[in-house]
Design a protein around this motif. Structure first.
Motif, PDB file in Angstrom:
ATOM      1  N   LEU A  91       4.642  88.511  26.043  1.00  0.00           N
ATOM      2  CA  LEU A  91       4.458  89.910  26.425  1.00  0.00           C
ATOM      3  C   LEU A  91       3.945  90.733  25.255  1.00  0.00           C
ATOM      4  CD1 LEU A  91       7.416  91.074  28.687  1.00  0.00           C
ATOM      5  CD2 LEU A  91       5.062  90.560  29.312  1.00  0.00           C
ATOM      6  N   GLN A  92       4.464  90.452  24.088  1.00  0.00           N
ATOM      7  CA  GLN A  92       4.027  91.199  22.909  1.00  0.00           C
ATOM      8  C   GLN A  92       2.557  90.925  22.604  1.00  0.00           C
ATOM      9  OE1 GLN A  92       7.041  89.976  20.164  1.00  0.00           O
ATOM     10  NE2 GLN A  92       8.309  91.784  20.537  1.00  0.00           N
ATOM     11  N   ALA A  93       2.173  89.672  22.727  1.00  0.00           N
ATOM     12  CA  ALA A  93       0.776  89.301  22.490  1.00  0.00           C
ATOM     13  C   ALA A  93      -0.127  90.000  23.495  1.00  0.00           C
ATOM     14  CB  ALA A  93       0.612  87.791  22.588  1.00  0.00           C
ATOM     15  N   TYR A 147      -6.497  89.421  31.054  1.00  0.00           N
ATOM     16  CA  TYR A 147      -5.690  90.535  31.515  1.00  0.00           C
ATOM     17  C   TYR A 147      -4.426  90.041  32.184  1.00  0.00           C
ATOM     18  CZ  TYR A 147      -9.944  92.944  30.492  1.00  0.00           C
ATOM     19  OH  TYR A 147     -11.026  93.425  29.838  1.00  0.00           O
ATOM     20  N   TRP A 148      -3.361  90.758  31.917  1.00  0.00           N
ATOM     21  CA  TRP A 148      -2.084  90.440  32.518  1.00  0.00           C
ATOM     22  C   TRP A 148      -1.916  91.307  33.757  1.00  0.00           C
ATOM     23  CZ3 TRP A 148       2.605  93.666  31.167  1.00  0.00           C
ATOM     24  CH2 TRP A 148       3.699  93.274  31.932  1.00  0.00           C
ATOM     25  N   THR A 149      -1.619  90.671  34.862  1.00  0.00           N
ATOM     26  CA  THR A 149      -1.369  91.451  36.066  1.00  0.00           C
ATOM     27  C   THR A 149      -0.034  91.069  36.669  1.00  0.00           C
ATOM     28  OG1 THR A 149      -2.238  90.011  37.786  1.00  0.00           O
ATOM     29  CG2 THR A 149      -3.832  91.291  36.565  1.00  0.00           C
ATOM     30  N   ASP A 150       0.635  92.030  37.242  1.00  0.00           N
ATOM     31  CA  ASP A 150       1.868  91.792  37.958  1.00  0.00           C
ATOM     32  C   ASP A 150       1.702  92.350  39.367  1.00  0.00           C
ATOM     33  OD1 ASP A 150       4.384  91.806  39.084  1.00  0.00           O
ATOM     34  OD2 ASP A 150       5.360  92.044  37.147  1.00  0.00           O
ATOM     35  N   LEU A 188       4.116  85.436  35.170  1.00  0.00           N
ATOM     36  CA  LEU A 188       3.065  86.328  34.694  1.00  0.00           C
ATOM     37  C   LEU A 188       1.758  85.774  35.228  1.00  0.00           C
ATOM     38  CD1 LEU A 188       3.695  86.897  30.865  1.00  0.00           C
ATOM     39  CD2 LEU A 188       3.893  88.574  32.687  1.00  0.00           C
ATOM     40  N   TRP A 189       0.908  86.659  35.704  1.00  0.00           N
ATOM     41  CA  TRP A 189      -0.420  86.227  36.155  1.00  0.00           C
ATOM     42  C   TRP A 189      -1.435  86.675  35.130  1.00  0.00           C
ATOM     43  CZ3 TRP A 189      -1.385  83.592  40.797  1.00  0.00           C
ATOM     44  CH2 TRP A 189      -0.277  83.472  41.667  1.00  0.00           C
ATOM     45  N   LEU A 202      -1.408  81.175  36.423  1.00  0.00           N
ATOM     46  CA  LEU A 202      -0.027  81.583  36.602  1.00  0.00           C
ATOM     47  C   LEU A 202       0.821  80.985  35.491  1.00  0.00           C
ATOM     48  CD1 LEU A 202       2.373  82.725  38.232  1.00  0.00           C
ATOM     49  CD2 LEU A 202       2.271  80.677  39.649  1.00  0.00           C
ATOM     50  N   LEU A 203       1.518  81.844  34.775  1.00  0.00           N
ATOM     51  CA  LEU A 203       2.442  81.364  33.747  1.00  0.00           C
ATOM     52  C   LEU A 203       3.845  81.461  34.328  1.00  0.00           C
ATOM     53  CD1 LEU A 203       1.141  83.229  30.551  1.00  0.00           C
ATOM     54  CD2 LEU A 203       0.140  81.284  31.749  1.00  0.00           C
TER      55      LEU A 203
END
Ligand SMILES: [Zn+2]
Length: 104
Positions: free
Chosen positions: A91-93, A37-40, A27-28, A17-18
């Protein structure tokens, strides 16, 4: 089988968790075999291929979203603090990572 995989991801600390301060945005991140992977979970979004090809077309939630849901039930995950100034950069990364994943 799939449930075991989810269990594994949570217990081995692959869900992160960020947290961004002072806004409290979250951000998860689920660390997969060859990518992160980024998940919301609030939006029901994940940046993986499985989400793109299955979940979006009415399939089951992907393994990452399930892992995050499981981590939330279990009381959270390893948490990393960042400042809001780093949010857009992050987010861009993640977005450029996701693009690469989808193009593969
Ligand atoms: Zn996913």
């Amino acid at each position: 089988m799939a449930a075991e995989r989810v269990e594994d991801a949570v217990s081995s600390g692959m869900v992160k968790l960020l947290r961004f301060t002072p806004s409290g945005r979250k951000l998860w991140i689920v660390v997969g075999k060859d990518s992160e992977y980024w998940t919301d979970p609030e939006l029901g979004f994940c940046s993986c291929k499985d989400f793109y090809f299955n979940t979006l077309s009415g399939g089951d939630r992907c393994y990452h979203l399930k892992s995050v849901a499981r981590a939330q039930e279990a009381g959270g995950a390893e948490t990393f603090e960042f400042s809001d100034a780093e949010y857009v950069q992050m987010l861009q990364a993640i977005a450029s990572d996701a693009e690469l994943t989808l193009l593969r």
